[in-house]
Write an enzyme that holds these catalytic residues in place. Structure first.
Site, PDB file in Angstrom:
ATOM      1  N   ILE A  14       0.638  -1.291   0.183  1.00  0.00           N
ATOM      2  CA  ILE A  14      -0.097  -0.046  -0.009  1.00  0.00           C
ATOM      3  C   ILE A  14       0.833   1.205  -0.030  1.00  0.00           C
ATOM      4  O   ILE A  14       0.439   2.339  -0.453  1.00  0.00           O
ATOM      5  CB  ILE A  14      -0.801   0.073   1.374  1.00  0.00           C
ATOM      6  CG1 ILE A  14      -1.892   1.299   1.462  1.00  0.00           C
ATOM      7  CG2 ILE A  14      -0.100  -0.106   2.464  1.00  0.00           C
ATOM      8  CD1 ILE A  14      -2.537   1.436   0.056  1.00  0.00           C
ATOM      9  N   TYR A  55       0.000   3.346  18.006  1.00  0.00           N
ATOM     10  CA  TYR A  55      -1.103   2.954  17.236  1.00  0.00           C
ATOM     11  C   TYR A  55      -2.369   3.852  17.449  1.00  0.00           C
ATOM     12  O   TYR A  55      -2.994   4.398  16.426  1.00  0.00           O
ATOM     13  CB  TYR A  55      -1.322   1.407  17.781  1.00  0.00           C
ATOM     14  CG  TYR A  55      -2.671   0.837  17.254  1.00  0.00           C
ATOM     15  CD1 TYR A  55      -2.411   0.517  15.759  1.00  0.00           C
ATOM     16  CD2 TYR A  55      -3.622   0.331  17.882  1.00  0.00           C
ATOM     17  CE1 TYR A  55      -3.688  -0.138  15.402  1.00  0.00           C
ATOM     18  CE2 TYR A  55      -4.965  -0.143  17.439  1.00  0.00           C
ATOM     19  CZ  TYR A  55      -4.995  -0.182  16.029  1.00  0.00           C
ATOM     20  OH  TYR A  55      -6.133  -1.069  15.320  1.00  0.00           O
TER      21      TYR A  55
HETATM   22  P1  NAD Z   1      -4.038  -7.797  10.641  1.00  0.00           P
HETATM   23  O1  NAD Z   1      -2.771  -7.449  11.169  1.00  0.00           O
HETATM   24  O2  NAD Z   1      -4.645  -9.059  11.099  1.00  0.00           O
HETATM   25  O3  NAD Z   1      -3.972  -7.733   8.995  1.00  0.00           O
HETATM   26  C1  NAD Z   1      -3.399  -6.430   8.449  1.00  0.00           C
HETATM   27  C2  NAD Z   1      -2.873  -7.085   7.107  1.00  0.00           C
HETATM   28  O4  NAD Z   1      -2.350  -5.910   6.344  1.00  0.00           O
HETATM   29  C3  NAD Z   1      -1.857  -8.179   6.970  1.00  0.00           C
HETATM   30  O5  NAD Z   1      -2.257  -9.315   6.237  1.00  0.00           O
HETATM   31  C4  NAD Z   1      -0.632  -7.673   6.556  1.00  0.00           C
HETATM   32  O6  NAD Z   1       0.204  -8.698   5.540  1.00  0.00           O
HETATM   33  C5  NAD Z   1      -1.209  -6.521   5.451  1.00  0.00           C
HETATM   34  N1  NAD Z   1      -0.167  -5.293   5.498  1.00  0.00           N
HETATM   35  C6  NAD Z   1       0.859  -5.091   6.284  1.00  0.00           C
HETATM   36  N2  NAD Z   1       1.350  -3.974   5.641  1.00  0.00           N
HETATM   37  C7  NAD Z   1       0.992  -4.115   4.394  1.00  0.00           C
HETATM   38  C8  NAD Z   1       1.521  -3.203   3.307  1.00  0.00           C
HETATM   39  N3  NAD Z   1       2.427  -2.458   3.346  1.00  0.00           N
HETATM   40  N4  NAD Z   1       0.626  -3.343   2.243  1.00  0.00           N
HETATM   41  C9  NAD Z   1      -0.415  -3.961   2.082  1.00  0.00           C
HETATM   42  N5  NAD Z   1      -0.714  -5.268   3.069  1.00  0.00           N
HETATM   43  C10 NAD Z   1      -0.033  -4.910   4.116  1.00  0.00           C
HETATM   44  O7  NAD Z   1      -4.963  -6.562  11.258  1.00  0.00           O
HETATM   45  P2  NAD Z   1      -6.707  -6.605  11.218  1.00  0.00           P
HETATM   46  O8  NAD Z   1      -6.913  -7.151  12.531  1.00  0.00           O
HETATM   47  O9  NAD Z   1      -7.159  -7.590  10.118  1.00  0.00           O
HETATM   48  O10 NAD Z   1      -6.882  -5.310  11.179  1.00  0.00           O
HETATM   49  C11 NAD Z   1      -7.241  -4.616  10.035  1.00  0.00           C
HETATM   50  C12 NAD Z   1      -7.537  -2.992  10.340  1.00  0.00           C
HETATM   51  O11 NAD Z   1      -8.621  -3.078  11.382  1.00  0.00           O
HETATM   52  C13 NAD Z   1      -6.346  -2.586  10.895  1.00  0.00           C
HETATM   53  O12 NAD Z   1      -6.438  -1.116  10.630  1.00  0.00           O
HETATM   54  C14 NAD Z   1      -6.701  -2.293  12.488  1.00  0.00           C
HETATM   55  O13 NAD Z   1      -5.896  -1.318  13.132  1.00  0.00           O
HETATM   56  C15 NAD Z   1      -8.048  -2.277  12.518  1.00  0.00           C
HETATM   57  N6  NAD Z   1      -8.478  -2.793  13.893  1.00  0.00           N
HETATM   58  C16 NAD Z   1      -8.286  -4.272  14.228  1.00  0.00           C
HETATM   59  C17 NAD Z   1      -8.968  -4.521  15.107  1.00  0.00           C
HETATM   60  C18 NAD Z   1      -8.773  -6.097  15.663  1.00  0.00           C
HETATM   61  O14 NAD Z   1      -9.039  -6.661  16.741  1.00  0.00           O
HETATM   62  N7  NAD Z   1      -8.610  -6.957  14.927  1.00  0.00           N
HETATM   63  C19 NAD Z   1      -9.380  -3.817  16.411  1.00  0.00           C
HETATM   64  C20 NAD Z   1      -9.452  -2.353  15.921  1.00  0.00           C
HETATM   65  C21 NAD Z   1      -9.111  -1.951  14.724  1.00  0.00           C
HETATM   66  N1  SER Z   2      -7.423  -5.272  18.565  1.00  0.00           N
HETATM   67  C1  SER Z   2      -6.736  -4.051  18.414  1.00  0.00           C
HETATM   68  C2  SER Z   2      -5.466  -3.978  19.156  1.00  0.00           C
HETATM   69  O1  SER Z   2      -5.433  -4.796  20.120  1.00  0.00           O
HETATM   70  C3  SER Z   2      -7.658  -2.581  19.006  1.00  0.00           C
HETATM   71  O2  SER Z   2      -7.385  -1.930  17.790  1.00  0.00           O
HETATM   72  O3  SER Z   2      -4.444  -3.645  18.507  1.00  0.00           O
END
Ligand code: NAD
Ligand code: SER
Length: 318
Positions: free
Chosen positions: A52, A141
Site C-alpha cells: 500500500i 497505534y
Molecule cells: P492484521 O494485522 O490481521 O492484518 C493486516 C494485514 O495488512 C496483514 O495481512 C498484512 O500482511 C497487511 N499489510 C501489512 N503491511 C502492508 C502493506 N504495506 N501493504 C499491504 N498490506 C499490508 O490486522 P486486522 O486485525 O485484520 O486489522 C485490520 C484493520 O482493522 C487495521 O487497521 C486495524 O488497526 C483495525 N482494527 C483491528 C482490530 C482487531 O481487533 N483486529 C480492532 C480495531 C481496529
Molecule cells: N484489537 C486491536 C489491538 O489490540 C485494537 O485496535 O491492537
C-alpha cells in the site's frame, strides 16, 4: 457503474472474513483482495500482491479492475506498533493518505478505513466511553488512529471525500488468527482451550476491555458502507460496542463448555496498553445514524467459537 471493491490488507484477521462476505454480496469478480503477503487460504476470486505504500502499484490495480470502493485494512496493530513506532506511523498514516488522495482526485468513490478503541487513553472516562470525550492516546497505534480520524474528517469537509469509519473493539473470530494486538489473547484462549485445555494470559485477570465477535464486526462494516451518504453524520469515526469482558470472565464461560480448562496470568508490556483503553463503549450514535445493532453476547460467541474450532480440528484429523 456497480461497486468494484479493493480490499487492502486482505490476508489479515478482518480481511480474511470481510472478503468472503463482500464477495457473497457483490459477486466474486467484483471484489479484489490484496495484501503485501500471499493469502494463507485458498482464493475464490481475484488477488493481487500490493504494498500500500507503493502508490503507483495501487493506482495500477485500481485502474486494472476499475475499482470504485476501497477497504483499507493494512496497518500495524497496537502491540507490534510499540516495537517499531516509526515504521508503524509511516505505514498507518501514509497508507491512509495514498487512498484519501485517490478519492480526492476522483479516482475512487468511497473508502472504508477502520479506527480503534485505541484512540482513547488513560484520561478518557473508561465506562460507557462517549462518542465525544477526552482523547489522549498513549500508544503509537492510538496516536496514528486518532490522527487518521482527523484526516478522514478533514478530507470529507474540504474535498467531499466519502470516507466512513468505525472504532472497532477487540475482534474475535475462528477463521483467522489476529495480527499483533493487545486483545489477541481473546482469540488465542479458544485455540489453547481446545488444543491443550490450559492458557497463560498476558493480561491480568480483571482487565475488562470492549470486544466483538467477528460476524458482528463484518455486519457493522457492511452496514456503514451501505448506509445512505446523508446518514453518515460522523466523518471521523463511530464508536462501536459489542461485549465487554475480562480474561477471568471469558475463562469462566469457556469452562462451562470445557470443564478441565485452566488459565494462569503473566501480564507483560501489553498490560499497560490495555490499562489505557476503555472498558465499555457508548455506541448510540452508530445505533441512531445507521441502525447498528449487535447480535452476539459472550455466551453466544463462546458457544459458536468452540463449535467451529472443534469442527475445523476434526476436519484436520480426517
Ligand atoms: P492484521 O494485522 O490481521 O492484518 C493486516 C494485514 O495488512 C496483514 O495481512 C498484512 O500482511 C497487511 N499489510 C501489512 N503491511 C502492508 C502493506 N504495506 N501493504 C499491504 N498490506 C499490508 O490486522 P486486522 O486485525 O485484520 O486489522 C485490520 C484493520 O482493522 C487495521 O487497521 C486495524 O488497526 C483495525 N482494527 C483491528 C482490530 C482487531 O481487533 N483486529 C480492532 C480495531 C481496529
Ligand atoms: N484489537 C486491536 C489491538 O489490540 C485494537 O485496535 O491492537
Amino acid at each position: 457503474m456497480s461497486d468494484r471493491i479493493l480490499v487492502i490488507g486482505s490476508s489479515g484477521q478482518i480481511g480474511t472474513e470481510l472478503v468472503q462476505e463482500l464477495r457473497t454480496i457483490y459477486g466474486v469478480e467484483n471484489v479484489v483482495a490484496s495484501d503485501i503477503k500471499e493469502p494463507h487460504n485458498e482464493q475464490n476470486g481475484p488477488f493481487e500482491v500490493l504494498d500500500i505504500l507503493n502508490k503507483e502499484q495501487l493506482e495500477n490495480i485500481i485502474k486494472k479492475y476499475q475499482v470504485t470502493d476501497v477497504y483499507l485494512l493494512a496497518a500495524l496493530l497496537s502491540a507490534t506498533a510499540e516495537k517499531n513506532p516509526e515504521f508503524a506511523w509511516n505505514l498507518n498514516m501514509n497508507s491512509l493518505f495514498n487512498v484519501l488522495n485517490l478519492a480526492k482526485e476522483g479516482v475512487i468513490k468511497k473508502i472504508f478505513w477502520p479506527s480503534s478503541i485505541a484512540v482513547f487513553g488513560p484520561s478518557t472516562p473508561s465506562i460507557n466511553t462517549p462518542q465525544y470525550t477526552i482523547m489522549e492516546p498513549s500508544t503509537v497505534y492510538g496516536i496514528s488512529k486518532q490522527a487518521g480520524e482527523r484526516w478522514c474528517e478533514y478530507y470529507f469537509n474540504q474535498y467531499g471525500v466519502d470516507v466512513r469509519s468505525i472504532r472497532y473493539p477487540g475482534l474475535i473470530g475462528y477463521k483467522s488468527k489476529p495480527g499483533g494486538g493487545t486483545t489477541d489473547y481473546a482469540v488465542d484462549i479458544f485455540h489453547k482451550a481446545i488444543e491443550e485445555e490450559s492458557f497463560e494470559c498476558f493480561l491480568s485477570e480483571n482487565t475488562t476491555l470492549p470486544m466483538m465477535y467477528m460476524p458482528d464486526a463484518i455486519k457493522a462494516t457492511v452496514q456503514i458502507m451501505q448506509a445512505p451518504k446523508e446518514n453518515i453524520k460522523i466523518r471521523s469515526s463511530y464508536n462501536l460496542a459489542g461485549i465487554s469482558f475480562s480474561p477471568k470472565e471469558i475463562a469462566e464461560e469457556i469452562k462451562s463448555h470445557i470443564p478441565n480448562f485452566s488459565i494462569s496470568y503473566q501480564p507483560d508490556y501489553r498490560q499497560k496498553i490495555a490499562n489505557s483503553w476503555p472498558q465499555s463503549i457508548d455506541d448510540s450514535s452508530a445505533k441512531n445514524d445507521w441502525h447498528w445493532n449487535p447480535t452476539y453476547s459472550l455466551e453466544k460467541m463462546t458457544a459458536d467459537m468452540i463449535l467451529n474450532l472443534n469442527l475445523s480440528l476434526k476436519k484436520k484429523v480426517i
